[in-house]
Design an enzyme around this catalytic site. Structure first.
Site, PDB file in Angstrom:
ATOM      1  CB  SER A   8      -6.175   4.116   8.334  1.00 17.99           C
ATOM      2  OG  SER A   8      -6.677   3.729   7.059  1.00 17.99           O
ATOM      3  CG  HIS A  33      -7.024   8.383   7.854  1.00 16.94           C
ATOM      4  ND1 HIS A  33      -6.706   9.704   7.606  1.00 16.94           N
ATOM      5  CD2 HIS A  33      -6.541   7.677   6.802  1.00 16.94           C
ATOM      6  CE1 HIS A  33      -6.041   9.787   6.458  1.00 16.94           C
ATOM      7  NE2 HIS A  33      -5.929   8.569   5.945  1.00 16.94           N
ATOM      8  CG  ASP A  35      -6.831   5.640   3.852  1.00 21.17           C
ATOM      9  OD1 ASP A  35      -6.414   6.797   3.638  1.00 21.17           O
ATOM     10  OD2 ASP A  35      -6.365   4.910   4.741  1.00 21.17           O
ATOM     11  CG  MET A  37      -7.686   4.164  -1.864  1.00 23.58           C
ATOM     12  SD  MET A  37      -6.457   2.849  -1.709  1.00 23.58           S
ATOM     13  CE  MET A  37      -5.773   3.204  -0.091  1.00 23.58           C
ATOM     14  CG  HIS A  66      -6.252  10.337   2.479  1.00 21.87           C
ATOM     15  ND1 HIS A  66      -5.246   9.416   2.728  1.00 21.87           N
ATOM     16  CD2 HIS A  66      -5.810  11.097   1.441  1.00 21.87           C
ATOM     17  CE1 HIS A  66      -4.255   9.607   1.868  1.00 21.87           C
ATOM     18  NE2 HIS A  66      -4.578  10.606   1.068  1.00 21.87           N
ATOM     19  CG  MET A  68      -5.447   8.563  -1.612  1.00 20.30           C
ATOM     20  SD  MET A  68      -4.936   7.098  -0.687  1.00 20.30           S
ATOM     21  CE  MET A  68      -6.254   6.995   0.507  1.00 20.30           C
ATOM     22  CG  MET A 142       0.489  11.040   1.119  1.00 19.81           C
ATOM     23  SD  MET A 142      -0.823  10.279   2.080  1.00 19.81           S
ATOM     24  CE  MET A 142      -0.421   8.543   1.978  1.00 19.81           C
ATOM     25  CG  ASP A 181      -2.125   8.649   5.617  1.00 20.50           C
ATOM     26  OD1 ASP A 181      -2.054   7.568   6.230  1.00 20.50           O
ATOM     27  OD2 ASP A 181      -2.961   8.866   4.716  1.00 20.50           O
TER      28      ASP A 181
HETATM   29  C1  DX5 Z   1      -2.286   4.824   2.203  1.00 18.77           C
HETATM   30  C2  DX5 Z   1      -3.333   5.368   3.144  1.00 18.77           C
HETATM   31  C3  DX5 Z   1      -2.962   5.298   4.590  1.00 18.77           C
HETATM   32  C4  DX5 Z   1      -2.826   3.893   5.102  1.00 18.77           C
HETATM   33  C5  DX5 Z   1      -2.116   3.869   6.396  1.00 18.77           C
HETATM   34  O1  DX5 Z   1      -2.709   5.020   0.905  1.00 18.77           O
HETATM   35  O2  DX5 Z   1      -3.583   6.718   2.850  1.00 18.77           O
HETATM   36  O3  DX5 Z   1      -3.907   6.004   5.369  1.00 18.77           O
HETATM   37  O4  DX5 Z   1      -4.082   3.299   5.320  1.00 18.77           O
HETATM   38  O5  DX5 Z   1      -1.918   2.529   6.724  1.00 18.77           O
HETATM   39  P1  DX5 Z   1      -0.610   2.093   7.504  1.00 18.77           P
HETATM   40  O6  DX5 Z   1      -0.676   2.811   8.819  1.00 18.77           O
HETATM   41  O7  DX5 Z   1      -0.750   0.612   7.607  1.00 18.77           O
HETATM   42  O8  DX5 Z   1       0.552   2.530   6.681  1.00 18.77           O
HETATM   43 ZN    ZN Z   2      -4.807   7.891   4.291  1.00 26.37          ZN
END
Ligand code: DX5
Ligand code: ZN
Length: 221
Positions: A8, A33, A35, A37, A66, A68, A142, A181
């Site tokens: 990620s 990956h 993320d 947000m 992903h 969010m 998750m 994840d």
């Molecule tokens: C959390 C993210 C994850 C996160 C994983 O909101 O969706 O993808 O980056 O990071 P680690 O592996 O450090 O938990």
């Molecule tokens: Zn993620």
């Protein structure tokens, strides 16, 4: 089943993203990956479609986006045009809009020729998304509450992985991608793989490792 590791980039250095992507690629990663947000569905803001567009030419690895975000349907086109290979959206963000919004969003993603997936938070039963399993390319469970990297793995999610794999088999999709994840480490990876997940996201475990190649191999083993 082939195990895939998805570093990620949330845990990479945003001022040196190209190097972070290269490190994942040269260490043997299978996907990147990303993320996304929005500061509303989750508190932090990370990046949007422009980041995907900029990193797209840097790697041949699939970009696993992903989302969010609230109202994920409004973002699909941006991420598809930017070169996403997978777009995954949250059950919780969709379900608060309408009971059909998740299915509509997944179908929209598919219509853009992008792999689609539904994501459930640790406190959401996986049964809530059984109705969309047949159209999902990927299901994401998750194992932390979304928003931050570096959180502790919630082990109760392993039961959901077992259920998800059993249900995928039941509907004739034994090889369906099931992604876990959050909080994945070398210490819990074996249990995650045994439960039936085949894609493991690794943010801090990978980017903060003193030996990322070794870590990636250990997660995959
Ligand atoms: C959390 C993210 C994850 C996160 C994983 O909101 O969706 O993808 O980056 O990071 P680690 O592996 O450090 O938990
Ligand atoms: Zn993620």
């Amino acid at each position: 089943m082939q195990i895939k590791i998805a570093p990620s980039i949330l845990s990479a250095d945003f001022s040196a993203m190209a190097e972070g992507i290269k490190l994942a690629e040269t260490s043997g990663a299978d996907l990147i990956h990303c993320d996304v947000m929005d500061g509303s569905f989750v508190e932090p803001i990370t990046f949007g479609g422009q980041m995907i567009k900029n990193i797209r030419p840097l790697t041949k690895l699939p970009l696993d986006c992903h989302l969010m975000v609230e109202h994920p349907k409004t973002q699909v086109k941006f991420f598809a045009d930017a070169g996403a290979d997978f777009i995954t959206v949250h059950f919780k963000a969709c379900n608060k809009i309408s009971p059909t919004y998740l299915k509509e969003t997944l179908e929209l993603i598919k219509s853009c020729n992008v792999g689609c997936g539904a994501v459930v938070n640790p406190d959401v039963p996986v049964e809530n998304i059984y109705d969309v399993f047949p159209i999902c390319d990927m299901v994401v469970l998750m194992s932390v509450y979304p928003g931050y990297g570096g959180q502790k793995f919630i082990p109760e999610v392993l039961e959901k992985v077992v259920k998800a794999r059993a249900y995928a088999k039941k509907i004739g999709r034994p090889d369906m991608d099931i992604e876990i994840d959050g909080g994945v480490t070398e210490a819990n990876a074996a249990a995650i793989r045994e439960a039936g997940a085949n894609i493991l996201v690794a943010g801090s475990a990978f980017y903060r490792s003193p030996d990322p190649v070794k870590t990636l191999a250990a997660l995959k083993k």
